[in-house]
Design a protein around this motif. Structure first.
Motif, PDB file in Angstrom:
ATOM      1  N   ASP A 577       0.830  -1.206   0.000  1.00 14.33           N
ATOM      2  CA  ASP A 577       0.000   0.000   0.000  1.00 14.33           C
ATOM      3  C   ASP A 577       0.861   1.252   0.000  1.00 14.33           C
ATOM      4  OD1 ASP A 577      -2.189  -1.620   0.044  1.00 14.33           O
ATOM      5  OD2 ASP A 577      -2.610  -1.364   2.185  1.00 14.33           O
ATOM      6  N   ARG A 578       1.907   1.236   0.789  1.00 18.25           N
ATOM      7  CA  ARG A 578       2.783   2.402   0.871  1.00 18.25           C
ATOM      8  C   ARG A 578       3.556   2.615  -0.434  1.00 18.25           C
ATOM      9  NH1 ARG A 578       4.220   4.458   5.970  1.00 18.25           N
ATOM     10  NH2 ARG A 578       2.881   3.676   7.630  1.00 18.25           N
ATOM     11  N   GLU A 581       1.291   4.425  -2.782  1.00 14.87           N
ATOM     12  CA  GLU A 581       1.178   5.837  -2.420  1.00 14.87           C
ATOM     13  C   GLU A 581       2.447   6.595  -2.756  1.00 14.87           C
ATOM     14  OE1 GLU A 581       0.546   8.703   1.465  1.00 14.87           O
ATOM     15  OE2 GLU A 581       1.077   6.594   1.696  1.00 14.87           O
ATOM     16  N   THR A 584       2.755   7.111  -6.517  1.00 15.34           N
ATOM     17  CA  THR A 584       1.800   8.128  -6.981  1.00 15.34           C
ATOM     18  C   THR A 584       2.307   9.529  -6.670  1.00 15.34           C
ATOM     19  OG1 THR A 584      -0.034   6.598  -6.644  1.00 15.34           O
ATOM     20  CG2 THR A 584      -0.582   8.928  -6.781  1.00 15.34           C
ATOM     21  N   ARG A 585       2.786   9.710  -5.446  1.00 13.87           N
ATOM     22  CA  ARG A 585       3.255  11.036  -5.046  1.00 13.87           C
ATOM     23  C   ARG A 585       4.463  11.462  -5.891  1.00 13.87           C
ATOM     24  NH1 ARG A 585       2.819  10.206  -0.256  1.00 13.87           N
ATOM     25  NH2 ARG A 585       4.816   9.208   0.170  1.00 13.87           N
ATOM     26  N   PHE A 639      -5.315   4.740  -6.853  1.00 13.27           N
ATOM     27  CA  PHE A 639      -4.152   5.615  -7.028  1.00 13.27           C
ATOM     28  C   PHE A 639      -3.800   5.787  -8.499  1.00 13.27           C
ATOM     29  CE2 PHE A 639      -3.440   4.911  -2.502  1.00 13.27           C
ATOM     30  CZ  PHE A 639      -3.019   6.168  -2.119  1.00 13.27           C
ATOM     31  N   TYR A 716      -2.471  15.181  -3.861  1.00 13.47           N
ATOM     32  CA  TYR A 716      -1.118  14.748  -4.241  1.00 13.47           C
ATOM     33  C   TYR A 716      -0.465  15.750  -5.203  1.00 13.47           C
ATOM     34  CZ  TYR A 716      -2.155  10.279  -2.107  1.00 13.47           C
ATOM     35  OH  TYR A 716      -2.456   9.297  -1.201  1.00 13.47           O
ATOM     36  N   SER A 729       3.429  13.154   2.173  1.00 17.02           N
ATOM     37  CA  SER A 729       2.078  13.579   1.810  1.00 17.02           C
ATOM     38  C   SER A 729       1.224  13.733   3.044  1.00 17.02           C
ATOM     39  CB  SER A 729       1.443  12.532   0.879  1.00 17.02           C
ATOM     40  OG  SER A 729       0.078  12.809   0.702  1.00 17.02           O
ATOM     41  N   SER A 732      -0.085  10.458   4.452  1.00 19.95           N
ATOM     42  CA  SER A 732       0.815   9.352   4.805  1.00 19.95           C
ATOM     43  C   SER A 732       0.066   8.344   5.651  1.00 19.95           C
ATOM     44  CB  SER A 732       2.023   9.881   5.593  1.00 19.95           C
ATOM     45  OG  SER A 732       1.596  10.479   6.763  1.00 19.95           O
ATOM     46  N   SER A 740      -4.809   2.386   6.922  1.00 16.59           N
ATOM     47  CA  SER A 740      -4.469   2.844   5.582  1.00 16.59           C
ATOM     48  C   SER A 740      -5.593   2.533   4.608  1.00 16.59           C
ATOM     49  CB  SER A 740      -3.172   2.171   5.132  1.00 16.59           C
ATOM     50  OG  SER A 740      -2.946   2.410   3.781  1.00 16.59           O
ATOM     51  N   LEU A 744      -7.834   5.163   2.241  1.00 18.52           N
ATOM     52  CA  LEU A 744      -7.833   5.068   0.791  1.00 18.52           C
ATOM     53  C   LEU A 744      -9.203   4.678   0.250  1.00 18.52           C
ATOM     54  CD1 LEU A 744      -4.355   3.412   0.398  1.00 18.52           C
ATOM     55  CD2 LEU A 744      -4.982   5.751  -0.107  1.00 18.52           C
TER      56      LEU A 744
END
Length: 758
Positions: A577-578, A581, A584-585, A639, A716, A729, A732, A740, A744
């Motif tokens: 998941d991280r 993210e 994407t960022r 995402f 983002y 972000s 986070s 998380s 999301l």
């Protein structure tokens, strides 16, 4: 109507108050021609009147006759009632006489019963008084002749008789006799007690003095003392215990060297010899129900406890002396419990006596409780030595299926060994000190082994540290459960390792954050070539860009290193998941840095994004036993959808103006002027021309009511945060994948609802 018929009717109406003469005449003389019949009518009426008078006379005569009969019956009834009342009065007088006779007879019977009872009581009293006097006189004779055996049973009988006369001491002669007997009993008891002391000391002073004859004689003396009551028997018990331990006091209290804690085992050896002497020579002297051996042990324990308390307070104790002393004391206590286990389990023994006896035995080892810090300090040195021996580099255990630090297993193995030894000594309050020792060193282990120098860890080392933290978490809960199982009930609340658990949760959070930051930096490095691309003059869309393969390869190496080592599925999911993210960022950042972006450039980025999306979709499969879930696919889709929506918006030419505005409102679905300005910047629209776009944008927005205030995409894509690439972000993720996922999912629902509305 004929006159024969009218006459009875008229007669009937005569009895009524509403009789009307005119109506009656009209009935009799209905017409003028009826006057001629007047004479016959009058004759009928006279005849009817005569008949009625005859009937009335008959009725009157019947009434008079009935009235006379009633008067005769009334007179007869009155006579009968007077006779019955007279008879009742006679019966009442007879009943009163009978009742008086019965009461008098009952009173006489009661008096006779009382007299009989008093006579019986007087005869019993006199008889028992005679028995008491006889027993008293006979006991005086037996005392003179020193016939203790016969005197024992007679003394018991005399005391029972004396108890009977306790309520008659108001009688002077009985009170005088009671005083004489009580004084005689006291002096006789003192004589027997003194005789016992002399005979016991005499037999004890010569070899073989406790022969059958002397033991029998002493037993008779004990029997006599026993019948005199608990106070007398307790006095003899105390004398015997003190007499037997007199040598103990002289040796271990007056001799400084013998009284040292180092020589405490001599006390126990000496007492076991004393018990052996009791078994061989003294056991048959005392009545069995006295349990004299238990009395002797209790006396010894109380005295030894007092000595032990003074010794422990008087000096510092070294670990070897403490360990040896507590071990010897526990061995002594266990020997006593084993010796008396069958006796203390007898039903004839009261429960309070059993409990008190066991508590007295255990009181010796309880004296060491305040000084277990010596033992705990020694174990702390062992733990410190263990920490020093830990390898400088991480080594995983080969004995476990989990890839964890071997040092954590060594720590808990030592914990089990220490706790096993400790429980042999106590399960009371000192366990709190041991629990605190374990908790402190667990916290030190977390700081020294898991959290030290995080920046230098590789991805596989991050995974090993997280596996180790999870192993410590699980094992700490088992350790807490074990402490709660073995401790006393009043210590349950103090056996908590909650602070250690909190430290472990914080440790896992720091490890995950540090690992994520390291992975973000690797993504940043991998995407740097993308940030240097010039897409303004791109003519055609070809194959994926050159940087894509290298970036995917680099991310896969790092992800495989982590996911191939991590054991817990929740941590693997959290990592994936991280990664989504972070990618994407970083990707948003580089899209913004390479502006302006032409329509062909946006198509090329969409093509590159497809390769990244396929890689991220397969990312969880790097963990061998982990299956890609629908929730992860949805998570990734959310995402990637943010990036795809932005790029699809950029695919729309900036002219005509209505086209880019309608595309923005259809895809992004928000009314934010600042967000639309960012799109114009990325499209390369000059600042001088943007005002006309914004005016037209406001006109379109005013006609739509289904727009949000701010799209999730711009959480983002926020240029104000791009001054520092290392800034996290605002979204986070939390430590747990559940938190998380919830965040999301909320963003996903927001994005999906906008897409449906479009």
């Amino acid at each position: 109507m004929s006159d024969e018929q009218a006459v009875p009717i008229i007669l009937e109406k005569l009895h009524k108050d509403t009789f009307d003469h005119e109506d009656a005449l009209r009935s009799l003389l209905p017409s003028t021609t009826s006057i001629e019949q007047l004479k016959s009518i009058r004759g009928n009426l006279v005849e009817q009147l005569n008949r009625s008078q005859d009937d009335l006379g008959s009725i009157k005569n019947g009434y008079n006759e009935s009235n006379n009969n009633l008067l005769a019956q009334k007179n007869e009834f009155n006579v009968t009632v007077r006779e019955v009342v007279g008879q009742l009065q006679c019966l009442h007088l007879t009943a009163e006489d009978t009742q008086s006779s019965i009461v008098q007879l009952t009173s006489e019977i009661k008096n006779l019963d009382v007299a009989k009872k008093n006579l019986t009581s007087s005869m019993t009293l006199l008889k028992r008084l005679q028995m008491l006097v006889t027993a008293y006189e006979k006991l005086r004779t037996l005392r003179q002749n020193r016939q203790i055996g016969e005197a024992t049973s007679l003394m018991l009988a005399m005391l029972q008789l004396l108890q009977f006369f306790k309520n008659y001491r108001s009688v002077e002669r009985i009170a005088s006799l009671s005083r004489n007997i009580t004084e005689f009993q006291r002096s006789f008891y003192e004589q027997v007690f003194e005789n016992f002391q002399l005979q016991f000391k005499k037999a004890n002073s010569i070899r073989g003095g406790f022969n059958a004859a002397s033991v029998e004689g002493l037993h008779e003396l004990c029997g006599f003392i026993d019948v005199n009551g608990p106070k007398c028997s307790n006095a003899l018990k105390d004398w015997y215990c003190h007499h037997q331990l007199d040598g103990f006091f002289k040796v271990f209290r007056e001799n400084e060297e013998a009284g040292l804690l180092e020589n405490f085992s001599r006390r126990y050896d000496w007492f076991f010899k004393l018990l052996q002497t009791y078994d061989d020579q003294h056991a048959l002297i005392f009545p069995a129900h006295w349990r004299m051996d238990i009395q002797l042990c209790v006396y010894f324990c109380n005295e030894t406890k007092a000595d032990l308390s003074k010794i422990l307070k008087g000096k510092d104790i070294s670990y070897p002396v403490f360990f040896t002393s507590i071990r010897q004391t526990l061995d002594f206590q266990n020997a006593l419990k084993k010796r008396f286990s069958h006796v203390l389990n007898e039903h004839s023994l009261e429960g309070s006596i059993k409990t008190q006896t066991f508590q007295t035995f255990e009181s010796l080892s309880n004296e060491f409780n305040p000084y277990y810090k010596v033992y705990i300090e020694h174990e702390a040195k062992q733990l410190e030595t263990l920490f020093i021996s830990f390898p400088s580099k991480d080594e995983t255990s080969s004995e476990e299926s989990n890839q964890i630090l071997s040092s954590s297993m060594q720590l808990f193995q030592l914990y089990r060994k220490i706790m096993g030894h400790f429980l042999q000594f106590t399960r009371g309050p000192p366990l709190i000190g041991l629990k605190n020792l374990f908790a402190n060193w667990l916290r030190r282990y977390i700081e020294i082994e898991l959290l030290a120098d995080l920046q230098s860890l590789s991805f596989s080392q991050y995974a090993v540290h997280l596996n180790t933290a999870e192993y410590i978490h699980r094992t700490t809960l088992e350790l807490e459960k074990r402490f709660r199982e073995v401790c006393h009930a009043d210590l349950l609340e103090q056996m908590s390792f909650q602070k250690v658990i909190d430290n472990l949760l914080n440790c896992k959070s720091l490890l995950i954050k540090s690992c994520t930051k390291k992975f973000e930096n690797s993504i940043k490095t991998s995407l740097e070539p993308f940030g240097k691309m010039d897409l303004r003059n791109l003519d055609t869309v070809g194959d994926q860009s050159n940087y894509v393969s290298n970036a995917i390869h680099e991310m896969k190496l790092n992800a495989d290193e982590y996911l191939g080592t991590i054991e817990q599925n929740t941590l693997a999911r959290n990592f994936c998941d991280r990664v989504c993210e972070s990618f994407t960022r970083q990707f948003f950042y580089y899209i913004y840095t390479i502006k302006p972006i032409s329509e062909i450039g946006a198509e090329q980025i969409l093509l590159d994004l497809c390769s990244f999306k396929n890689f991220l979709l397969k990312l969880p499969s790097s963990k061998p036993d982990y299956t890609i879930t629908d929730s992860y696919i949805n998570h990734l889709t959310i995402f990637m959808g943010y990036i795809e929506t932005l790029l699809k918006t950029l695919l729309t030419p900036s002219l005509p103006k209505e086209g880019i505005i309608q595309s923005y409102l259809f895809l992004i679905k928000d009314r934010s002027v600042s967000n639309f300005t960012i799109i114009l910047d990325m499209k390369g629209v000059p600042k001088s021309e943007q005002s006309s776009y914004l005016q037209l944008f406001s006109s379109f927005v005013s006609k739509k009511n289904d727009l949000s205030d701010n799209s999730a995409i711009f959480l983002y894509l926020n240029p104000s945060t791009y001054t520092d690439l290392n800034i996290r972000s605002r979204l986070s993720l939390d430590l747990t994948p559940e938190a998380s996922s919830r965040t999301l999912q909320s963003l996903g629902r927001l994005f999906t609802s906008k897409k449906k509305n479009g």
